[in-house]
Design a protein around this motif. Structure first.
Motif, mmCIF file in Angstrom:
data_model
loop_
_atom_site.group_PDB
_atom_site.id
_atom_site.type_symbol
_atom_site.label_atom_id
_atom_site.label_comp_id
_atom_site.label_asym_id
_atom_site.label_seq_id
_atom_site.Cartn_x
_atom_site.Cartn_y
_atom_site.Cartn_z
ATOM 1 N N MET A 172 96.310 -7.953 43.852
ATOM 2 C CA MET A 172 96.066 -9.063 44.766
ATOM 3 C C MET A 172 96.308 -8.593 46.186
ATOM 4 O O MET A 172 97.214 -7.795 46.436
ATOM 5 C CB MET A 172 96.989 -10.254 44.486
ATOM 6 C CG MET A 172 96.637 -11.027 43.252
ATOM 7 S SD MET A 172 97.724 -12.460 43.091
ATOM 8 C CE MET A 172 96.595 -13.610 42.325
ATOM 9 N N ILE A 173 95.489 -9.104 47.085
ATOM 10 C CA ILE A 173 95.685 -8.893 48.513
ATOM 11 C C ILE A 173 96.061 -10.245 49.089
ATOM 12 O O ILE A 173 95.333 -11.220 48.906
ATOM 13 C CB ILE A 173 94.400 -8.395 49.193
ATOM 14 C CG1 ILE A 173 93.897 -7.135 48.514
ATOM 15 C CG2 ILE A 173 94.640 -8.160 50.677
ATOM 16 C CD1 ILE A 173 92.439 -6.910 48.756
ATOM 17 N N ASN A 174 97.194 -10.318 49.759
ATOM 18 C CA ASN A 174 97.659 -11.555 50.360
ATOM 19 C C ASN A 174 97.590 -11.415 51.878
ATOM 20 O O ASN A 174 98.157 -10.470 52.438
ATOM 21 C CB ASN A 174 99.100 -11.844 49.917
ATOM 22 C CG ASN A 174 99.620 -13.146 50.475
ATOM 23 O OD1 ASN A 174 98.867 -14.049 50.808
ATOM 24 N ND2 ASN A 174 100.929 -13.236 50.578
ATOM 25 N N ILE A 175 96.890 -12.343 52.515
ATOM 26 C CA ILE A 175 96.782 -12.338 53.970
ATOM 27 C C ILE A 175 97.227 -13.701 54.478
ATOM 28 O O ILE A 175 96.688 -14.733 54.071
ATOM 29 C CB ILE A 175 95.344 -12.014 54.416
ATOM 30 C CG1 ILE A 175 94.999 -10.605 53.936
ATOM 31 C CG2 ILE A 175 95.199 -12.145 55.924
ATOM 32 C CD1 ILE A 175 93.628 -10.123 54.256
ATOM 33 N N GLY A 205 98.902 -20.901 56.119
ATOM 34 C CA GLY A 205 98.909 -20.695 54.681
ATOM 35 C C GLY A 205 98.496 -19.271 54.368
ATOM 36 O O GLY A 205 98.878 -18.337 55.063
ATOM 37 N N GLY A 206 97.671 -19.135 53.327
ATOM 38 C CA GLY A 206 97.282 -17.801 52.917
ATOM 39 C C GLY A 206 95.945 -17.748 52.232
ATOM 40 O O GLY A 206 95.434 -18.751 51.713
ATOM 41 N N ILE A 207 95.388 -16.560 52.253
ATOM 42 C CA ILE A 207 94.160 -16.234 51.528
ATOM 43 C C ILE A 207 94.524 -15.066 50.619
ATOM 44 O O ILE A 207 95.096 -14.071 51.074
ATOM 45 C CB ILE A 207 93.027 -15.838 52.490
ATOM 46 C CG1 ILE A 207 92.724 -16.993 53.449
ATOM 47 C CG2 ILE A 207 91.787 -15.416 51.705
ATOM 48 C CD1 ILE A 207 91.841 -16.606 54.611
ATOM 49 N N SER A 252 92.442 -3.152 50.591
ATOM 50 C CA SER A 252 93.176 -3.903 51.610
ATOM 51 C C SER A 252 92.317 -4.095 52.853
ATOM 52 O O SER A 252 92.310 -5.176 53.458
ATOM 53 C CB SER A 252 94.473 -3.190 51.993
ATOM 54 O OG SER A 252 95.398 -3.238 50.940
ATOM 55 N N GLU A 253 91.593 -3.056 53.230
ATOM 56 C CA GLU A 253 90.735 -3.161 54.416
ATOM 57 C C GLU A 253 89.622 -4.183 54.205
ATOM 58 O O GLU A 253 89.251 -4.912 55.122
ATOM 59 C CB GLU A 253 90.154 -1.798 54.788
ATOM 60 C CG GLU A 253 89.326 -1.817 56.055
ATOM 61 C CD GLU A 253 90.050 -2.387 57.275
ATOM 62 O OE1 GLU A 253 89.354 -2.914 58.172
ATOM 63 O OE2 GLU A 253 91.295 -2.330 57.359
ATOM 64 N N SER A 286 97.737 -12.130 59.280
ATOM 65 C CA SER A 286 98.720 -11.058 59.112
ATOM 66 C C SER A 286 98.012 -9.833 58.535
ATOM 67 O O SER A 286 96.929 -9.950 57.959
ATOM 68 C CB SER A 286 99.821 -11.505 58.153
ATOM 69 O OG SER A 286 99.310 -11.612 56.827
ATOM 70 N N PRO A 287 98.631 -8.665 58.668
ATOM 71 C CA PRO A 287 98.082 -7.510 57.946
ATOM 72 C C PRO A 287 98.116 -7.797 56.442
ATOM 73 O O PRO A 287 98.983 -8.538 55.963
ATOM 74 C CB PRO A 287 99.048 -6.377 58.304
ATOM 75 C CG PRO A 287 99.712 -6.818 59.564
ATOM 76 C CD PRO A 287 99.783 -8.323 59.483
#
Length: 155
Positions: A43-46, A54-56, A90-91, A115-116
């Protein structure tokens, strides 16, 4: 959560992936989920900050992640999710979310920042977003199953 709030993200996902080597991006289903997400492998959390917070999260199983990274790296064999493969995925998350912020700005929601990406690797893990509900969208990307979770609320 406003379902229209996810359109800039879905548009970004569908428009960025063909630019990084994928041929077909199709939406399979949309559902409403809670804040607890199960990790099937990667999972990638941004994080999103500003008028919406919140988040994607973008997730897929390990074999799918290897295929995904291979396509992004122009067909290079990806036998394991090493640092290079993880960086590529991640990119992609970073590109999709940055593009989504541009889409939000064009729709009148200014001042969003991301965020990164944080990459989470490990089967059967859990991620809890800071919002009560998320919208889960299942995609087929060149026959690779990819889940996009959007948990955004008005600040």
């Amino acid at each position: 959560m406003d379902l229209n709030a996810i359109n800039p993200i879905l548009t970004a996902f569908a428009s960025v992936l063909p630019k990084i080597g994928f041929q077909t991006v199709g939406k399979k289903s949309v559902s409403l989920e809670g804040s607890l997400l199960l990790n099937n492998g990667l999972m990638i959390n941004i994080g999103v900050m500003g008028p919406l917070t919140g988040g994607i999260v973008i997730g897929m199983d390990v074999d799918s992640a290897k295929r995904f990274a291979s396509t992004m790296m122009m067909g290079m064999d990806v036998a394991e999710l090493d640092a290079l493969a993880q960086s590529a995925i991640s990119e992609m998350g970073n590109m999709v979310c940055a593009n989504a912020c541009t889409n939000f700005a064009q729709a009148g929601v200014d001042g969003l920042d991301i965020s990164p990406p944080t990459l989470l690797l490990g089967k059967d893990g859990q991620v809890r977003l800071s919002v009560p509900q998320t919208i889960a969208v299942k995609f087929s990307v060149d026959d690779i199953d990819v889940d996009v979770y959007v948990g955004l609320g008005r600040h």
